[in-house]
Design a protein around this motif. Structure first.
Motif, PDB file in Angstrom:
ATOM      1  N   SER A  53     -42.234 -40.832  54.861  1.00  0.00           N
ATOM      2  CA  SER A  53     -41.605 -39.934  55.831  1.00  0.00           C
ATOM      3  C   SER A  53     -40.478 -40.615  56.588  1.00  0.00           C
ATOM      4  O   SER A  53     -39.668 -39.948  57.238  1.00  0.00           O
ATOM      5  CB  SER A  53     -42.643 -39.401  56.828  1.00  0.00           C
ATOM      6  OG  SER A  53     -43.052 -40.420  57.725  1.00  0.00           O
ATOM      7  N   SER A  54     -40.415 -41.949  56.528  1.00  0.00           N
ATOM      8  CA  SER A  54     -39.324 -42.670  57.193  1.00  0.00           C
ATOM      9  C   SER A  54     -37.973 -42.395  56.552  1.00  0.00           C
ATOM     10  O   SER A  54     -36.928 -42.646  57.176  1.00  0.00           O
ATOM     11  CB  SER A  54     -39.598 -44.172  57.162  1.00  0.00           C
ATOM     12  OG  SER A  54     -39.650 -44.652  55.830  1.00  0.00           O
ATOM     13  N   THR A  55     -37.964 -41.896  55.320  1.00  0.00           N
ATOM     14  CA  THR A  55     -36.734 -41.560  54.588  1.00  0.00           C
ATOM     15  C   THR A  55     -35.722 -42.705  54.609  1.00  0.00           C
ATOM     16  O   THR A  55     -34.519 -42.496  54.751  1.00  0.00           O
ATOM     17  CB  THR A  55     -36.069 -40.270  55.117  1.00  0.00           C
ATOM     18  OG1 THR A  55     -35.719 -40.429  56.501  1.00  0.00           O
ATOM     19  CG2 THR A  55     -37.011 -39.079  54.984  1.00  0.00           C
ATOM     20  N   LEU A  56     -36.223 -43.934  54.483  1.00  0.00           N
ATOM     21  CA  LEU A  56     -35.323 -45.087  54.467  1.00  0.00           C
ATOM     22  C   LEU A  56     -34.420 -45.047  53.246  1.00  0.00           C
ATOM     23  O   LEU A  56     -34.878 -44.750  52.136  1.00  0.00           O
ATOM     24  CB  LEU A  56     -36.140 -46.373  54.430  1.00  0.00           C
ATOM     25  CG  LEU A  56     -36.696 -46.889  55.759  1.00  0.00           C
ATOM     26  CD1 LEU A  56     -37.779 -47.920  55.494  1.00  0.00           C
ATOM     27  CD2 LEU A  56     -35.586 -47.480  56.598  1.00  0.00           C
ATOM     28  N   PRO A  57     -33.149 -45.371  53.397  1.00  0.00           N
ATOM     29  CA  PRO A  57     -32.268 -45.469  52.235  1.00  0.00           C
ATOM     30  C   PRO A  57     -32.797 -46.515  51.251  1.00  0.00           C
ATOM     31  O   PRO A  57     -33.322 -47.563  51.663  1.00  0.00           O
ATOM     32  CB  PRO A  57     -30.935 -45.906  52.842  1.00  0.00           C
ATOM     33  CG  PRO A  57     -30.998 -45.456  54.274  1.00  0.00           C
ATOM     34  CD  PRO A  57     -32.433 -45.604  54.670  1.00  0.00           C
ATOM     35  N   SER A  58     -32.653 -46.243  49.971  1.00  0.00           N
ATOM     36  CA  SER A  58     -33.215 -47.121  48.941  1.00  0.00           C
ATOM     37  C   SER A  58     -32.631 -48.523  48.997  1.00  0.00           C
ATOM     38  O   SER A  58     -33.329 -49.510  48.725  1.00  0.00           O
ATOM     39  CB  SER A  58     -33.004 -46.517  47.550  1.00  0.00           C
ATOM     40  OG  SER A  58     -31.623 -46.301  47.312  1.00  0.00           O
TER      41      SER A  58
ATOM     42  N   ALA B 157     -41.201 -40.482  64.169  1.00  0.00           N
ATOM     43  CA  ALA B 157     -41.131 -39.697  62.934  1.00  0.00           C
ATOM     44  C   ALA B 157     -39.691 -39.678  62.464  1.00  0.00           C
ATOM     45  O   ALA B 157     -38.764 -40.003  63.207  1.00  0.00           O
ATOM     46  CB  ALA B 157     -41.628 -38.266  63.172  1.00  0.00           C
ATOM     47  N   ALA B 158     -39.522 -39.298  61.211  1.00  0.00           N
ATOM     48  CA  ALA B 158     -38.189 -39.169  60.620  1.00  0.00           C
ATOM     49  C   ALA B 158     -37.402 -40.465  60.807  1.00  0.00           C
ATOM     50  O   ALA B 158     -37.957 -41.552  60.658  1.00  0.00           O
ATOM     51  CB  ALA B 158     -37.455 -37.962  61.207  1.00  0.00           C
ATOM     52  N   PHE B 159     -36.114 -40.371  61.145  1.00  0.00           N
ATOM     53  CA  PHE B 159     -35.304 -41.585  61.166  1.00  0.00           C
ATOM     54  C   PHE B 159     -35.613 -42.470  62.364  1.00  0.00           C
ATOM     55  O   PHE B 159     -35.254 -43.653  62.378  1.00  0.00           O
ATOM     56  CB  PHE B 159     -33.815 -41.252  61.112  1.00  0.00           C
ATOM     57  CG  PHE B 159     -33.039 -42.200  60.236  1.00  0.00           C
ATOM     58  CD1 PHE B 159     -32.885 -41.948  58.880  1.00  0.00           C
ATOM     59  CD2 PHE B 159     -32.489 -43.355  60.749  1.00  0.00           C
ATOM     60  CE1 PHE B 159     -32.192 -42.821  58.057  1.00  0.00           C
ATOM     61  CE2 PHE B 159     -31.777 -44.244  59.935  1.00  0.00           C
ATOM     62  CZ  PHE B 159     -31.639 -43.983  58.583  1.00  0.00           C
TER      63      PHE B 159
ATOM     64  N   ILE C  45     -32.790 -29.204  61.952  1.00  0.00           N
ATOM     65  CA  ILE C  45     -31.885 -30.320  62.232  1.00  0.00           C
ATOM     66  C   ILE C  45     -32.606 -31.285  63.175  1.00  0.00           C
ATOM     67  O   ILE C  45     -33.138 -30.869  64.211  1.00  0.00           O
ATOM     68  CB  ILE C  45     -30.583 -29.862  62.924  1.00  0.00           C
ATOM     69  CG1 ILE C  45     -29.822 -28.844  62.064  1.00  0.00           C
ATOM     70  CG2 ILE C  45     -29.705 -31.065  63.264  1.00  0.00           C
ATOM     71  CD1 ILE C  45     -29.149 -29.429  60.863  1.00  0.00           C
ATOM     72  N   SER C  46     -32.617 -32.552  62.824  1.00  0.00           N
ATOM     73  CA  SER C  46     -33.240 -33.577  63.664  1.00  0.00           C
ATOM     74  C   SER C  46     -32.178 -34.590  64.086  1.00  0.00           C
ATOM     75  O   SER C  46     -31.358 -35.010  63.278  1.00  0.00           O
ATOM     76  CB  SER C  46     -34.351 -34.291  62.886  1.00  0.00           C
ATOM     77  OG  SER C  46     -34.783 -35.456  63.569  1.00  0.00           O
ATOM     78  N   VAL C  47     -32.205 -34.969  65.362  1.00  0.00           N
ATOM     79  CA  VAL C  47     -31.348 -36.044  65.866  1.00  0.00           C
ATOM     80  C   VAL C  47     -32.249 -37.173  66.356  1.00  0.00           C
ATOM     81  O   VAL C  47     -33.092 -36.965  67.240  1.00  0.00           O
ATOM     82  CB  VAL C  47     -30.440 -35.570  67.009  1.00  0.00           C
ATOM     83  CG1 VAL C  47     -29.566 -36.732  67.506  1.00  0.00           C
ATOM     84  CG2 VAL C  47     -29.567 -34.417  66.554  1.00  0.00           C
ATOM     85  N   SER C  48     -32.086 -38.350  65.761  1.00  0.00           N
ATOM     86  CA  SER C  48     -32.846 -39.539  66.167  1.00  0.00           C
ATOM     87  C   SER C  48     -31.880 -40.580  66.691  1.00  0.00           C
ATOM     88  O   SER C  48     -30.798 -40.768  66.131  1.00  0.00           O
ATOM     89  CB  SER C  48     -33.618 -40.108  64.981  1.00  0.00           C
ATOM     90  OG  SER C  48     -34.564 -39.180  64.490  1.00  0.00           O
ATOM     91  N   MET C  49     -32.290 -41.256  67.761  1.00  0.00           N
ATOM     92  CA  MET C  49     -31.427 -42.275  68.372  1.00  0.00           C
ATOM     93  C   MET C  49     -32.218 -43.540  68.642  1.00  0.00           C
ATOM     94  O   MET C  49     -33.432 -43.488  68.893  1.00  0.00           O
ATOM     95  CB  MET C  49     -30.835 -41.741  69.678  1.00  0.00           C
ATOM     96  CG  MET C  49     -29.726 -40.728  69.432  1.00  0.00           C
ATOM     97  SD  MET C  49     -29.271 -39.840  70.929  1.00  0.00           S
ATOM     98  CE  MET C  49     -30.672 -38.747  71.090  1.00  0.00           C
ATOM     99  N   PHE C  50     -31.514 -44.664  68.569  1.00  0.00           N
ATOM    100  CA  PHE C  50     -32.164 -45.957  68.733  1.00  0.00           C
ATOM    101  C   PHE C  50     -31.226 -46.892  69.490  1.00  0.00           C
ATOM    102  O   PHE C  50     -30.045 -47.022  69.140  1.00  0.00           O
ATOM    103  CB  PHE C  50     -32.464 -46.537  67.349  1.00  0.00           C
ATOM    104  CG  PHE C  50     -33.107 -47.904  67.377  1.00  0.00           C
ATOM    105  CD1 PHE C  50     -34.391 -48.078  67.885  1.00  0.00           C
ATOM    106  CD2 PHE C  50     -32.428 -49.004  66.879  1.00  0.00           C
ATOM    107  CE1 PHE C  50     -34.979 -49.332  67.889  1.00  0.00           C
ATOM    108  CE2 PHE C  50     -33.011 -50.265  66.888  1.00  0.00           C
ATOM    109  CZ  PHE C  50     -34.293 -50.417  67.401  1.00  0.00           C
TER     110      PHE C  50
END
Length: 280
Positions: A10-15, A115-117, A270-275
């Motif tokens: 579920s992290s959808t990390l780029p390969s 969750a998500a990104f 639509i999801s917005v994740s911030m870090f």
């Protein structure tokens, strides 16, 4: 050798990030008409998240134990840190905790409360620490700290999937509302809650952007990821409008939400994740 980081799909990390950092990804499951489809492994058609006969399942203790066992061996004794989708949204953390208990002290498991990104950001922070030679306990502490520097907001285009999925926690009040409601949800302490309720998609997207900008301005060196389900153009517009109102940011990402989260959030989400970046 270095500490090995394990997470779920579920992290959808780029390969390329997965490969470069030797991250191990355990697939979550989409259950559809008697078929068990593994996210990131099996082909999952878009019709799945429109189906009434669909559900999701976390990784099993057996699946996680197998991955942990191999990762412990590959780490050369440095150990493993497992970072998973919030336990309030998935059974995977509980399964991982059970699997780690069977293996012993070489594995530490963290509830990301993300969750998500947002989960992807935390996993990347852990991998950077591991690659710099941090011990297993130091990587664990990095994860706990990084999780506190994430924020996530979600626009839901339709409530059908949330109703079926039962993952909305404090947002369950929406179940009694008309399907015309266009909510903006917030991930807080690992659970989805209502941030805004609007009547139109335009108003909801505008509020999503406003909230994201307000939150980003409170962070330093912020990275921003916008994810979507079958709404790439809208996602790119959201990212452009958010960044246009910020004086500075570190990095941006556009990607899809993935099948498991898609089952619960539905098309158009639509999801917005911030870090707040420190590590990378």
């Amino acid at each position: 050798m270095a500490v090995i980081v394990v997470t779920d799909s579920s992290s959808t990390l780029p390969s390329d990030v997965v490969a470069q950092n030797n991250i191990r990804v355990v697939p979550l499951h989409v259950l559809h008409n008697g078929n068990d489809l593994r996210e990131g492994v099996d082909e999952i058609p878009s019709a799945v998240w429109r189906s009434n006969g669909v559900s999701t399942a976390g990784a099993s203790p057996e699946e996680l134990r197998e991955v942990f066992d191999k990762a412990v061996r590959d780490s050369g004794g440095d150990g493993v840190v497992g970072i998973f989708l919030s336990r309030k949204l998935s059974s995977t953390w509980e399964a991982a905790h059970q699997a780690a208990s069977d293996i012993g002290s070489a594995v530490r498991v963290v509830d990301s409360r993300a969750a998500a990104f947002s989960l992807a950001f935390v996993v990347q922070a852990a991998a950077v620490a591991a690659n710099r030679g941090a011990t297993r306990d130091e990587v664990y502490d990095t994860v706990v700290d990084a999780a506190n520097r994430t924020s996530s907001f979600v626009y839901v285009n339709q409530l059908d999937n949330l109703r079926r999925g039962g993952r909305i926690g404090a947002a369950s009040a929406l179940l009694g509302t008309a399907l015309a409601i266009k909510p903006v949800l917030q991930l807080e302490d690992g659970a989805l809650g209502i941030r805004e309720k609007t009547r139109t998609a335009t108003k909801a997207i505008n509020r999503l952007i406003d909230i994201s900008v307000e939150t980003a301005r409170q962070k330093e060196h912020v990275s921003i990821a916008v994810q979507h389900l079958e709404a790439e153009d809208r996602a790119r517009d959201v990212l452009a409008r958010v960044t246009a109102r910020l004086e500075g940011f570190h990095a941006t990402y556009i990607t899809d939400l993935g099948a498991v989260l898609g089952v619960h959030l539905g098309p158009g989400a639509i999801s917005v994740s911030m870090f707040a970046r420190r590590e990378f």
